[in-house]
Motif scaffolding. Structure first.
Motif, short mmCIF file in Angstrom:
data_model
loop_
_atom_site.label_atom_id
_atom_site.label_comp_id
_atom_site.label_asym_id
_atom_site.label_seq_id
_atom_site.Cartn_x
_atom_site.Cartn_y
_atom_site.Cartn_z
N UNK A 44 0.83 -1.21 0.00
CA UNK A 44 0.00 0.00 0.00
C UNK A 44 0.86 1.26 0.00
N UNK A 45 1.92 1.26 0.81
CA UNK A 45 2.81 2.43 0.87
C UNK A 45 3.49 2.67 -0.48
N UNK A 46 3.92 1.59 -1.11
CA UNK A 46 4.57 1.72 -2.43
C UNK A 46 3.57 2.23 -3.46
N UNK A 47 2.41 1.60 -3.52
CA UNK A 47 1.41 1.99 -4.53
C UNK A 47 0.86 3.39 -4.31
N UNK A 48 0.83 3.83 -3.05
CA UNK A 48 0.36 5.18 -2.76
C UNK A 48 1.44 6.23 -3.05
N UNK A 49 2.66 5.77 -3.29
CA UNK A 49 3.75 6.70 -3.58
C UNK A 49 4.30 7.38 -2.34
N UNK A 50 4.24 6.68 -1.20
CA UNK A 50 4.78 7.24 0.05
C UNK A 50 6.28 7.46 -0.09
N UNK A 51 6.82 8.30 0.77
CA UNK A 51 8.24 8.67 0.72
C UNK A 51 9.12 7.42 0.67
N UNK A 52 9.83 7.22 -0.44
CA UNK A 52 10.63 6.00 -0.61
C UNK A 52 11.65 5.76 0.51
N UNK A 53 12.29 6.82 0.98
CA UNK A 53 13.29 6.64 2.04
C UNK A 53 12.67 5.93 3.24
N UNK A 54 11.50 6.41 3.68
CA UNK A 54 10.86 5.87 4.87
C UNK A 54 10.26 4.49 4.62
N UNK A 55 9.70 4.29 3.44
CA UNK A 55 9.16 2.97 3.11
C UNK A 55 10.29 1.95 3.10
N UNK A 56 11.39 2.29 2.46
CA UNK A 56 12.55 1.39 2.42
C UNK A 56 13.09 1.14 3.82
N UNK A 57 13.21 2.20 4.60
CA UNK A 57 13.76 2.08 5.96
C UNK A 57 12.87 1.18 6.83
N UNK A 58 11.58 1.43 6.81
CA UNK A 58 10.67 0.67 7.67
C UNK A 58 10.53 -0.78 7.22
N UNK A 59 10.47 -1.00 5.92
CA UNK A 59 10.37 -2.39 5.43
C UNK A 59 11.64 -3.17 5.78
N UNK A 60 12.78 -2.54 5.62
CA UNK A 60 14.05 -3.19 5.96
C UNK A 60 14.15 -3.42 7.46
N UNK A 61 13.75 -2.43 8.24
CA UNK A 61 13.79 -2.57 9.70
C UNK A 61 12.87 -3.71 10.14
N UNK A 62 11.73 -3.84 9.49
CA UNK A 62 10.81 -4.91 9.82
C UNK A 62 11.48 -6.27 9.63
N UNK A 63 12.07 -6.49 8.46
CA UNK A 63 12.67 -7.80 8.18
C UNK A 63 13.83 -8.08 9.13
N UNK A 64 14.67 -7.10 9.38
CA UNK A 64 15.79 -7.29 10.31
C UNK A 64 15.26 -7.61 11.71
N UNK A 65 14.24 -6.87 12.14
CA UNK A 65 13.69 -7.11 13.48
C UNK A 65 13.05 -8.48 13.58
#
Length: 136
Positions: free
Chosen positions: A75-96
């Motif tokens: 949803x964040x990607x398709x909505x065009x949300x800020x890429x930096x934060x989408x990338x950061x949060x998705x990566x943080x999720x997987x690492x966590x």
């Protein structure tokens, strides 16, 4: 890659890596199950001192958060949300979630497991907020 998604490379990699973690957890959840340590349902008896139980819970816990993580990230990607934060949060999720699985399987440290779980939970909440904000 489609140019519209170029900026979301880390988030897309996170989405691609997530099923690998799930499959690894699926394979680790089965070994060691015996009639003595499982219920009629096939699930291990509740016993955090048992690595069989902890592996099963790590796998179930990861499956439970899959839908929200995938939905929020897409949803964040398709909505065009800020890429930096989408990338950061998705990566943080997987690492966590990798950390959560390791702590869950290898230790009985519930405080650390809760802390790593919370990082993943907050990452998903952040992705939801980004998606809603970008969509409105």
């Amino acid at each position: 890659m489609i140019e519209a998604f170029d900026a979301y490379g880390h988030a897309l990699v996170s989405l691609a890596l997530w099923p690998i973690l799930l499959m690894v957890l699926n394979f680790t959840a089965v070994p060691g199950k015996t009639p003595e340590n499982t219920l009629e349902s096939g699930h291990p008896k509740r016993d955090y001192s048992s690595s069989v139980y902890r592996r099963s819970r790590a796998q179930a816990n990861a499956m439970e958060i899959s839908g929200p993580f995938i939905a929020a990230t897409v949803a964040a990607i398709l909505a065009g949300a800020a890429p930096f934060w989408v990338n950061m949060l998705a990566s943080a999720f997987v690492v966590s979630r990798i950390a959560t699985a390791l702590v869950h399987i290898r230790t009985e440290n519930q405080s650390l497991r809760s802390a790593t779980w919370m990082v993943g939970f907050l990452s998903v909440i952040g992705l939801v907020i980004l998606a809603v904000w970008a969509a409105l």
